[in-house]
Write an enzyme that holds these catalytic residues in place. Sequence first.
Site: not given
Ligand code: FAD
Length: 376
Positions: A57, A186, A278, A282, A370
Amino acid sequence: MLAHLLHLRGIESVILESRTRQYIEERVRAGVLEQGTVDLLVDSGVGARLQREGLVHHGIELRFNRSGHRINMYELTSGKAITIYAQHEVVKDLVAARLAAGGKLIFEAADVSVHGFDGGKPFVRFRSGGEFQELQCDYIAGCDGFHGICRPSIPAGALTAFDRVYPFGWLGILAQAPPSSKELIYAYHDRGFALLSMRTPEISRLYLQVAHHEDIENWPDDRIWAELAKRFETDDGWRLTEGPVLQKSITGMRSYVVEPMQFGKLFLAGDAAHIVPPTGAKGLNLAASDVRVLAQAFAEFYSSGSTRLLEDYSRICLRRVWKAQRFSWWMTYVLHRFDTENSFDQRRQIAELDYLTGSRAAMTSLAENYVGLPME
Ligand SMILES: Cc1cc2nc3c(=O)[nH]c(=O)nc-3n(C[C@H](O)[C@H](O)[C@H](O)COP(=O)(O)OP(=O)(O)OC[C@H]3O[C@@H](n4cnc5c(N)ncnc54)[C@H](O)[C@@H]3O)c2cc1C
């Protein structure tokens, strides 16, 4: 992503994931990839499907006072764009790449706990297939999200938390409906914010601002579509495409950062260290930029023995994290209705959107944030 980047530099790692492979490969979350995240995936050899299937996009639309205003991000940022590609598709690509390279991934790891990271010999204890195991390591990367165990395992007082909870949430749906717009919309409306996004040319992702502790049971599908139609309505007869709702949920909105993002030999990355509302899309992108820095720091340590970059990890990441926090907070304030607002605030908000869509300087600022600020 971190394990993949380390593998490319010849550094061994083990991933412990509490969920099943199927669960993490189907979990619907983010979908907007910054230019830098796309470059990171492509340059590290896991971007082939993203390049084939991702929707590039060049702009977004801001909609208010019943009319739309396009921000041409591509032109304003000298050729940068965002790519729509669901987070669980990124996860699938990374899991496949790790398994193909013989990487060690342990799914359904239970009772995970981290130890010894304050001294010289860190280790992780966990249960797999009913057996307790201990994993000795040089370092632990806490990439376990906001509700993980790594951040709370750091001694009280060692980290400072910065927090803001917003007085509303987002009701999100995934719908079997071709997106009503080629680009994200938006919308600021008297009734609250709405966002039109998509996952594929057949699947729409739509969001509504709702009250903080709203119960999803109060939102049958008909009510959701009617509310979306009102908030996106324009004077030129624009129409919202409807279809069966495949999934719906309500997510709270929060800004949160801990400083520093490291304690001893435990490094926090992504949501374990910070979360953003969200609105600015980011969260996933910040997680990717953190692990890019962390992989470089580990590479420097294993090639030269120098801990210089590891010691600087937190400072480098936090500079970018705080800029993304500022942008996400600003987008949220500009586009949402707040309970505390009076008519002055409403007029001011419309004036801000009017200025934003009429000034090249203001549009450039929005566009460069963005598509993503440079990764250090
Ligand atoms: C509904 C929703 C919509 C979103 N929309 C957006 C968006 O549009 N754009 C955007 O940029 N971000 C969005 N986000 C945020 C984005 O998904 C997160 O910022 C991103 O997933 C962060 O990545 P991470 O790897 O740090 O954590 P996570 O993706 O949460 O990964 C952490 C992993 O650790 C695992 N875990 C947790 N505890 C333990 C443990 N004790 N032992 C072993 N494993 C464990 C979990 O199962 C998970 O798989 C959204 C989040 C949600 C919930």
